[in-house]
Structure formats: structure tokens, C-alpha cells
Design an enzyme around this catalytic site. Structure first.
Site, PDB file in Angstrom:
ATOM      1  N   LYS A  89       0.942  -1.230  -0.020  1.00 18.07           N
ATOM      2  CA  LYS A  89       0.002   0.129  -0.231  1.00 18.07           C
ATOM      3  C   LYS A  89       0.913   1.088   0.192  1.00 18.07           C
ATOM      4  O   LYS A  89       0.532   2.173  -0.742  1.00 18.07           O
ATOM      5  CB  LYS A  89      -1.025  -0.117   1.001  1.00 18.07           C
ATOM      6  CG  LYS A  89      -2.013   1.183   1.363  1.00 18.07           C
ATOM      7  CD  LYS A  89      -3.052   0.934   2.437  1.00 18.07           C
ATOM      8  CE  LYS A  89      -2.167   0.675   3.674  1.00 18.07           C
ATOM      9  NZ  LYS A  89      -2.247   2.106   4.379  1.00 18.07           N
ATOM     10  N   ASP A 139       4.251   0.011  12.124  1.00 19.85           N
ATOM     11  CA  ASP A 139       3.120  -0.559  11.548  1.00 19.85           C
ATOM     12  C   ASP A 139       3.369  -2.186  12.009  1.00 19.85           C
ATOM     13  O   ASP A 139       2.318  -2.976  11.774  1.00 19.85           O
ATOM     14  CB  ASP A 139       2.951  -0.432  10.075  1.00 19.85           C
ATOM     15  CG  ASP A 139       2.248   0.546   9.780  1.00 19.85           C
ATOM     16  OD1 ASP A 139       1.656   1.449  10.591  1.00 19.85           O
ATOM     17  OD2 ASP A 139       2.198   1.122   8.557  1.00 19.85           O
ATOM     18  N   ARG A 159      -2.781   2.503  19.118  1.00 18.95           N
ATOM     19  CA  ARG A 159      -2.349   1.043  18.963  1.00 18.95           C
ATOM     20  C   ARG A 159      -1.633   0.483  20.291  1.00 18.95           C
ATOM     21  O   ARG A 159      -1.575  -0.780  20.401  1.00 18.95           O
ATOM     22  CB  ARG A 159      -1.634   1.127  17.791  1.00 18.95           C
ATOM     23  CG  ARG A 159      -2.615   0.731  16.478  1.00 18.95           C
ATOM     24  CD  ARG A 159      -1.828   0.156  15.259  1.00 18.95           C
ATOM     25  NE  ARG A 159      -2.556   0.471  14.256  1.00 18.95           N
ATOM     26  CZ  ARG A 159      -2.160   0.713  13.021  1.00 18.95           C
ATOM     27  NH1 ARG A 159      -1.104   0.821  12.841  1.00 18.95           N
ATOM     28  NH2 ARG A 159      -3.089   0.705  11.953  1.00 18.95           N
TER      29      ARG A 159
END
Length: 411
Positions: free
Chosen positions: A20, A289, A322
Site C-alpha cells: 500500500k 506498523d 495502538r
């Protein structure tokens, strides 16, 4: 959509989805290039659709045929005043918003940016400080931000420890200006691998920037050149399959470029460390990530083994907080995770107990829960499982193709 996952290890061959991060960059460059470009192996996730829509708002043209995008750069520059301010619908994509803001200023003197979810709560201060210095008008309210003004050549000072996306946006826009510019970092640079991807994409489309001791020198008056490229498979998403292998699944990953500029390629080394004995400390400042899959793997190492994921404060500014949601979801399933202001400490357990977890509308939390389910003693129910479409629309189908057993149901 909710899913209930039966505990079962995965087995088989998998090619992770296209990157992505790389696709965003290639679409942006193709939209700025004169002539027709062909982009192969592009997965139309929600984030990528947002970037395509924004480039069309700028004047580019694009069509899709499966995973191939054919586009013609219809963007004119240098900038001219716009009678009807463009509206850029960015969805929940931080990359789309931060990449497009300076580009829109360079070619259309700005416009209105619309976000969803937590997008407009995520940091934009590095740009706002630049706007104040350069006399660019802006107004952020609710899920929208209006920005109008002219981007001019010169010096651009900004922090390197908030998000590399601000640097990428400027690296795309500043070459279009008539004069030379310099980006000067006022702090150390985090997520440097993402900047490497940006520079690689710029070079592919004929734009050159020069690294300096504290930033980049960007010659002005450059033009993007159309070309044909293929997007690599994504190491960020491959991280979940490495985690599954760490938990005992027998998988073979195909289609990965071992020489990729993707910063998340470090998952290969981190996987090796987590498969070893003793306490492991991983610095995730350059690869935030990867924290959800790393946490899932760490939760089920040899029982009692400790793992620390450090320098992770920026995770609080993602689609969810997160650091909070990784610890909350894994602990609900029976893990032992301690949350700190900028780190997680994980003590491995023998197995998880299953249960029902929220995704907090965060695609990486949903995928983390699915991987954790492979080593649970009871089923795991994931609420809001459709959020994977943000980055990996076919995740649940691929999970089933590898032998995963899931039941889809609506609340």
C-alpha cells in the site's frame, strides 16, 4: 461484519498483497506525470481508492482493470488560482491526506480536505507551522480542513519524529516549483525506510532530490515522466504471516523482494530474534506498523520469555491508539501485555484462551486478533472485522485459503 474464528494453525503458500505504501507513491507520481503510466499489481484497498479519488480531483485520469491501473497525468503546474476549490476526500488514509496537502498547494493553491474516523485528529502540526511561516491560510474543523495559498520555493523546516509522511508530501511538491528548495530536519528522522521508498518512486518517474547533512535539497522546475511500474508485495502485511509462522503455522511466503526499500523488511530479522531464546528488545521507531504482528508473536514465544517493543509512542496516533488497543485485545484473549507511555512489555504464555474482541475500527488490530486465534484454546470472535478492507480487502479470503476456519455473521 463479525467473524468467529476456530483455533487452527495455518498451512500453505501465500503471496502477501501489494505494498500500500509503494502504491500510494506510484499513483501520486503517475498523476503528476505527462503521458500515460501503467501501474501493475495494485490492490484497491480503501486507502488506495482514496488516493486515486484525490488525484482525479487534481485533474489526473485513471482506470482500473483488476490490479492494473492505467493513468494519464492531467495535472497542470505551476499553480494557477482555482475558481472552484477542489474537494479531496481522503477517507481514513493518513498517507493520502499528508501526501496531497503540499501537492494540492503546488498545483491548485489548495482546496478542502475531508476525512473520516480519527483522520483529522491525527497530527498535522508540522504543516500548520509551515503554513504560519509561509502565509498560507488554513482552517481545521470537525472532519474537514480548508487550505488556500501558494507554495513557494525556499527553506522548509520540520520535525522528523512525528511522521515521515510530511516529508514525503513536500518531496513530491517542491520539485514542481520554479525555484530550488531545502527540507531541513529539526529532529532525528524516524521511519527512514518510508523516505527511501519515496525517493525511489521519485527517481522512477524522473525526479531527483539530493540528501544533505540535515535533510534534502530539491531542485525546482522538474517534471514527472510517465512510466510503467509493478508494485512490490507488502512487508507490512507479510508481518502477520511471519507472526503466524512464529506461532506454529507452516507457511511459505512468495513474491517478496529481498532487496526492497520498504522499511518493514526488518520483519525478517525481528522474526528471527523472536524465534530465539531470552529477553528480546525491538526498537520499532522505524517500523511502527509492525507492532501488532510482533506483539502477537511475542505473546506466544517460549512461556515466560520477555519481549519489549520500544520507541513506539507514535502508535497512539494511528487509526486507534495502538499501544492501548494491542494490549487490550491480546490481554482479553489471555496474553500478558503491559502498556507503557511509549512501549509494550510482553511476557509469553503457553496459549491464549479465546474470547470476543473489538477491532476499534483498526485494520491491523483485526488481523492481529486473527493470527492470535491460531493458538487459542477456544474460538475468537472479532467484532467489526470488515475494517481489514482499509489495507487488505482479501485478508479473510486468504486466511480461509490457508485453512483458517471462520464464520461470518452480522450483528
Amino acid at each position: 461484519m463479525n467473524v468467529t474464528i476456530q483455533p487452527k494453525l495455518l498451512r500453505g503458500v501465500i503471496t502477501p498483497p501489494p505494498s500500500k505504501s509503494q502504491a500510494h507513491r506510484m499513483i501520486l507520481a503517475a498523476g503528476l506525470a505527462a503521458g500515460e503510466s501503467h501501474l501493475e499489481n495494485v490492490a484497491l484497498s480503501m486507502d488506495i481508492r482514496a488516493t486515486l479519488a484525490c488525484m482525479r480531483a487534481l485533474g489526473a485520469r485513471a482506470s482500473q482493470d483488476g490490479r492494473t491501473i492505467r493513468g494519464t497525468g492531467g495535472v497542470s503546474y505551476p499553480c494557477t488560482p482555482c475558481c472552484d476549490a477542489p474537494i479531496y476526500v481522503c477517507g481514513e488514509s493518513g498517507s493520502t491526506l499528508r501526501f496531497l496537502i503540499p501537492v494540492a498547494l503546488a498545483v491548485k493553491q489548495g482546496g478542502s480536505f475531508v476525512g473520516q474516523g480519527r483522520l483529522m485528529q491525527r497530527p498535522l502540526e508540522p504543516y500548520e507551522q509551515i503554513f504560519d511561516e509561509k502565509g498560507i491560510w488554513y482552517n481545521r474543523h470537525g472532519n474537514q480542513m480548508e487550505i488556500f495559498g501558494k507554495l513557494t520555493p525556499g527553506e522548509y523546516r520540520l520535525r522528523g519524529d512525528v511522521s515521515s509522511q510530511f516529508i514525503t508530501g513536500l518531496l513530491y511538491a517542491l520539485p514542481l516549483l520554479e525555484g530550488d528548495s531545502d527540507i531541513v530536519l529539526t529532529t532525528g528522522l524516524e521511519s527512514e525506510g518510508y523516505i527511501d521508498m519515496t525517493v525511489q518512486a521519485l527517481n522512477t518517474f524522473g525526479v531527483q532530490v539530493q540528501r544533505t547533512a540535515d535533510g534534502w535539497h530539491i531542485p525546482g522546475g522538474q517534471r514527472y515522466t510517465a512510466c510503467d511500474v509493478q508494485v512490490e508485495s507488502d512487508y507490512s502485511q507479510a508481518g502477520f504471516y511471519y507472526a503466524a509462522m512464529g506461532l506454529g503455522s507452516q507457511l511459505e511466503l512468495q513474491g517478496m523482494n529481498p532487496d526492497s526499500a520498504q522499511g518493514d523488511r526488518v520483519i525478517v530479522e525481528f522474526y528471527r530474534q523472536l524465534c530465539g531464546p531470552g529477553t528480546v528488545e525491538l526498537d520499532v521507531s522505524q517500523c511502527p506498523d509492525l507492532v501488532p504482528p510482533l506483539a502477537a508473536h511475542a505473546a506466544l514465544r517460549a512461556p515466560g520469555a520477555a519481549t519489549r517493543l520500544v520507541n513506539a509512542a507514535r502508535l497512539r496516533l494511528k487509526e486507534s491508539d495502538r499501544l492501548a488497543t494491542v494490549s487490550r485485545v491480546l490481554n482479553t484473549l489471555g496474553a500478558q501485555v503491559e502498556e507503557h507511555p511509549d512501549a509494550l512489555t510482553i511476557t509469553a504464555v503457553q496459549a491464549l484462551r479465546g474470547g470476543t474482541v473489538e477491532t476499534y475500527l483498526d485494520h491491523r488490530i483485526a488481523m492481529m486478533a486473527a493470527i492470535a486465534a491460531t493458538r487459542s484454546t477456544a474460538p475468537v470472535t472479532v467484532l467489526g472485522a470488515e475494517c481489514v478492507s482499509k489495507s487488505y480487502p482479501n485478508f479473510w479470503e486468504d486466511y480461509e485459503a490457508l485453512g483458517g476456519q471462520i464464520e461470518r455473521w452480522n450483528p
